[in-house]
Motif scaffolding. Structure first.
Motif, PDB file in Angstrom:
ATOM      1  N   PHE A  46     -44.588 -29.074 -14.966  1.00 43.73           N
ATOM      2  CA  PHE A  46     -43.263 -28.874 -15.533  1.00 43.73           C
ATOM      3  C   PHE A  46     -42.816 -30.156 -16.228  1.00 43.73           C
ATOM      4  O   PHE A  46     -43.253 -31.259 -15.883  1.00 43.73           O
ATOM      5  CB  PHE A  46     -42.225 -28.592 -14.436  1.00 43.73           C
ATOM      6  CG  PHE A  46     -42.446 -27.348 -13.632  1.00 43.73           C
ATOM      7  CD1 PHE A  46     -43.155 -27.398 -12.444  1.00 43.73           C
ATOM      8  CD2 PHE A  46     -41.922 -26.138 -14.045  1.00 43.73           C
ATOM      9  CE1 PHE A  46     -43.333 -26.267 -11.677  1.00 43.73           C
ATOM     10  CE2 PHE A  46     -42.092 -24.993 -13.287  1.00 43.73           C
ATOM     11  CZ  PHE A  46     -42.803 -25.058 -12.092  1.00 43.73           C
ATOM     12  N   ARG A  47     -41.899 -29.970 -17.188  1.00 44.77           N
ATOM     13  CA  ARG A  47     -41.167 -31.119 -17.709  1.00 44.77           C
ATOM     14  C   ARG A  47     -39.697 -30.845 -17.482  1.00 44.77           C
ATOM     15  O   ARG A  47     -39.215 -29.739 -17.722  1.00 44.77           O
ATOM     16  CB  ARG A  47     -41.436 -31.351 -19.195  1.00 44.77           C
ATOM     17  CG  ARG A  47     -40.771 -32.614 -19.712  1.00 44.77           C
ATOM     18  CD  ARG A  47     -41.203 -32.933 -21.102  1.00 44.77           C
ATOM     19  NE  ARG A  47     -40.695 -31.950 -22.047  1.00 44.77           N
ATOM     20  CZ  ARG A  47     -41.212 -31.744 -23.256  1.00 44.77           C
ATOM     21  NH1 ARG A  47     -42.252 -32.443 -23.652  1.00 44.77           N
ATOM     22  NH2 ARG A  47     -40.684 -30.851 -24.063  1.00 44.77           N
ATOM     23  N   LYS A  48     -39.014 -31.843 -17.012  1.00 43.71           N
ATOM     24  CA  LYS A  48     -37.594 -31.692 -16.730  1.00 43.71           C
ATOM     25  C   LYS A  48     -36.820 -31.967 -18.009  1.00 43.71           C
ATOM     26  O   LYS A  48     -37.024 -32.998 -18.659  1.00 43.71           O
ATOM     27  CB  LYS A  48     -37.177 -32.686 -15.651  1.00 43.71           C
ATOM     28  CG  LYS A  48     -35.890 -32.360 -14.944  1.00 43.71           C
ATOM     29  CD  LYS A  48     -35.717 -33.284 -13.746  1.00 43.71           C
ATOM     30  CE  LYS A  48     -34.673 -32.754 -12.807  1.00 43.71           C
ATOM     31  NZ  LYS A  48     -34.537 -33.611 -11.610  1.00 43.71           N
ATOM     32  N   ASN A  49     -35.933 -31.036 -18.382  1.00 46.38           N
ATOM     33  CA  ASN A  49     -35.161 -31.281 -19.591  1.00 46.38           C
ATOM     34  C   ASN A  49     -33.859 -31.998 -19.243  1.00 46.38           C
ATOM     35  O   ASN A  49     -33.580 -32.307 -18.091  1.00 46.38           O
ATOM     36  CB  ASN A  49     -34.934 -29.989 -20.384  1.00 46.38           C
ATOM     37  CG  ASN A  49     -33.990 -29.041 -19.666  1.00 46.38           C
ATOM     38  OD1 ASN A  49     -33.405 -29.375 -18.650  1.00 46.38           O
ATOM     39  ND2 ASN A  49     -33.844 -27.847 -20.211  1.00 46.38           N
ATOM     40  N   SER A  50     -33.065 -32.264 -20.270  1.00 47.31           N
ATOM     41  CA  SER A  50     -31.859 -33.065 -20.084  1.00 47.31           C
ATOM     42  C   SER A  50     -30.838 -32.380 -19.178  1.00 47.31           C
ATOM     43  O   SER A  50     -29.950 -33.019 -18.626  1.00 47.31           O
ATOM     44  CB  SER A  50     -31.224 -33.374 -21.446  1.00 47.31           C
ATOM     45  OG  SER A  50     -30.920 -32.167 -22.126  1.00 47.31           O
ATOM     46  N   ARG A  51     -30.970 -31.061 -19.000  1.00 48.79           N
ATOM     47  CA  ARG A  51     -30.030 -30.328 -18.148  1.00 48.79           C
ATOM     48  C   ARG A  51     -30.566 -30.173 -16.725  1.00 48.79           C
ATOM     49  O   ARG A  51     -29.959 -29.523 -15.903  1.00 48.79           O
ATOM     50  CB  ARG A  51     -29.761 -28.949 -18.746  1.00 48.79           C
ATOM     51  CG  ARG A  51     -29.060 -29.007 -20.081  1.00 48.79           C
ATOM     52  CD  ARG A  51     -29.089 -27.660 -20.749  1.00 48.79           C
ATOM     53  NE  ARG A  51     -28.200 -26.719 -20.081  1.00 48.79           N
ATOM     54  CZ  ARG A  51     -28.158 -25.427 -20.371  1.00 48.79           C
ATOM     55  NH1 ARG A  51     -28.957 -24.937 -21.292  1.00 48.79           N
ATOM     56  NH2 ARG A  51     -27.320 -24.624 -19.746  1.00 48.79           N
ATOM     57  N   GLY A  52     -31.706 -30.766 -16.480  1.00 49.08           N
ATOM     58  CA  GLY A  52     -32.255 -30.692 -15.131  1.00 49.08           C
ATOM     59  C   GLY A  52     -33.115 -29.477 -14.878  1.00 49.08           C
ATOM     60  O   GLY A  52     -33.602 -29.280 -13.761  1.00 49.08           O
ATOM     61  N   SER A  53     -33.291 -28.661 -15.898  1.00 54.18           N
ATOM     62  CA  SER A  53     -34.152 -27.491 -15.721  1.00 54.18           C
ATOM     63  C   SER A  53     -35.600 -27.899 -15.815  1.00 54.18           C
ATOM     64  O   SER A  53     -35.951 -28.858 -16.489  1.00 54.18           O
ATOM     65  CB  SER A  53     -33.847 -26.445 -16.793  1.00 54.18           C
ATOM     66  OG  SER A  53     -32.534 -25.984 -16.663  1.00 54.18           O
ATOM     67  N   LEU A  54     -36.420 -27.138 -15.143  1.00 52.86           N
ATOM     68  CA  LEU A  54     -37.859 -27.389 -15.162  1.00 52.86           C
ATOM     69  C   LEU A  54     -38.499 -26.443 -16.166  1.00 52.86           C
ATOM     70  O   LEU A  54     -38.527 -25.236 -15.955  1.00 52.86           O
ATOM     71  CB  LEU A  54     -38.449 -27.177 -13.776  1.00 52.86           C
ATOM     72  CG  LEU A  54     -37.956 -28.139 -12.706  1.00 52.86           C
ATOM     73  CD1 LEU A  54     -38.488 -27.744 -11.343  1.00 52.86           C
ATOM     74  CD2 LEU A  54     -38.395 -29.561 -13.045  1.00 52.86           C
ATOM     75  N   ILE A  55     -39.016 -27.011 -17.222  1.00 52.65           N
ATOM     76  CA  ILE A  55     -39.677 -26.214 -18.249  1.00 52.65           C
ATOM     77  C   ILE A  55     -41.141 -26.102 -17.896  1.00 52.65           C
ATOM     78  O   ILE A  55     -41.830 -27.111 -17.728  1.00 52.65           O
ATOM     79  CB  ILE A  55     -39.520 -26.864 -19.635  1.00 52.65           C
ATOM     80  CG1 ILE A  55     -38.033 -26.989 -19.973  1.00 52.65           C
ATOM     81  CG2 ILE A  55     -40.255 -26.051 -20.690  1.00 52.65           C
ATOM     82  CD1 ILE A  55     -37.776 -27.779 -21.219  1.00 52.65           C
TER      83      ILE A  55
END
Lengths: 115, 110
Positions: free
Chosen positions: B35-44
């Motif tokens: 996963f990569r964590k985006n700026s909103r804290g979601s795991l992509i």
């Protein structure tokens, strides 16, 4: 052994209708509880977390709300569904602090289709 | 002990270069997700592998359950690749569970 149960397994709802998804954890006292939403394409998005009864923190605003009425129960709801609410909803629990990296135990999920 | 060991904890890259992140597992895992964590804290979700390798653009991942490791390769790094990357091992413990690594903070500079 701890078990996590989500209900319902699947829902087909109309736009504008209300929704309530439930999650219960048995065999673990005072768990940290989470709601995740997995959109088509695989983004696992954390919606809410709760570290204790009556306390819920919102992570992402999606016109949804969550409540923790009992130590072992976590409810996700909305009064008016949007098409964008479609997806796969996962409840999870963890034994450690919400801010630390740890093991997340997932329920089987609820597939929601909003038409 | 920790079941998922992720390294390095931080990685600095210049644009156009590449490197690899690695997760070692102390036991046999069913699958791995990156996963990569985006700026909103979601795991992509980047990859889900039960075995073998997968490639998507400049990212490539491999998983060897027998040797108990997984890698994520970044090639031709771009500024937008900066972020925190996590591996998560999938196990079955009375239900599906994900055990997360501690994350790698990738910083790409011009």
């Amino acid at each position: 052994a701890q078990t996590i149960h989500q209900w319902p397994v699947a829902e087909i709802k109309a736009v504008g209708s209300p929704l309530s998804l439930g999650c219960t954890i048995k065999g673990k006292s005072s768990p940290n509880l989470y709601w995740y939403w997995q959109a088509t394409g695989g983004t696992l998005q954390q919606l809410f977390y709760s570290i204790t009864v009556g306390q819920v923190e919102s992570v992402v605003q999606l016109n949804l709300s969550a409540s923790r009425p009992k130590d072992d129960q976590f409810i996700l709801s909305t009064e008016k569904l949007l098409l964008s609410h479609s997806g796969f909803y996962l409840c999870a629990w963890s034994p450690l602090g919400v801010r630390s990296q740890n093991t997340l135990y997932f329920g089987a999920g609820t597939r929601l289709s909003v038409l | 002990g920790d079941q998922v060991e992720q390294s390095p904890s931080a990685l600095s890259l210049h644009e156009g270069t590449g490197s690899a992140l690695r997760c070692n597992f102390t036991t046999t895992m069913r699958a791995v997700q990156w996963f990569r964590k985006n700026s909103r804290g979601s795991l992509i979700n980047l990859f889900y592998l039960a075995s073998g390798t997968k490639e998507n653009g400049r990212l490539k991942s491999a998983f060897d359950s027998k040797e108990r490791y997984s890698t994520l390769h970044i090639r031709d790094a771009q500024l937008e690749d900066s972020g925190t990357y996590f591996c998560a091992a999938e196990v079955y413990q009375g239900g599906r569970a994900l055990i997360f690594g501690t994350g790698t903070t990738v910083s790409v500079s011009p």
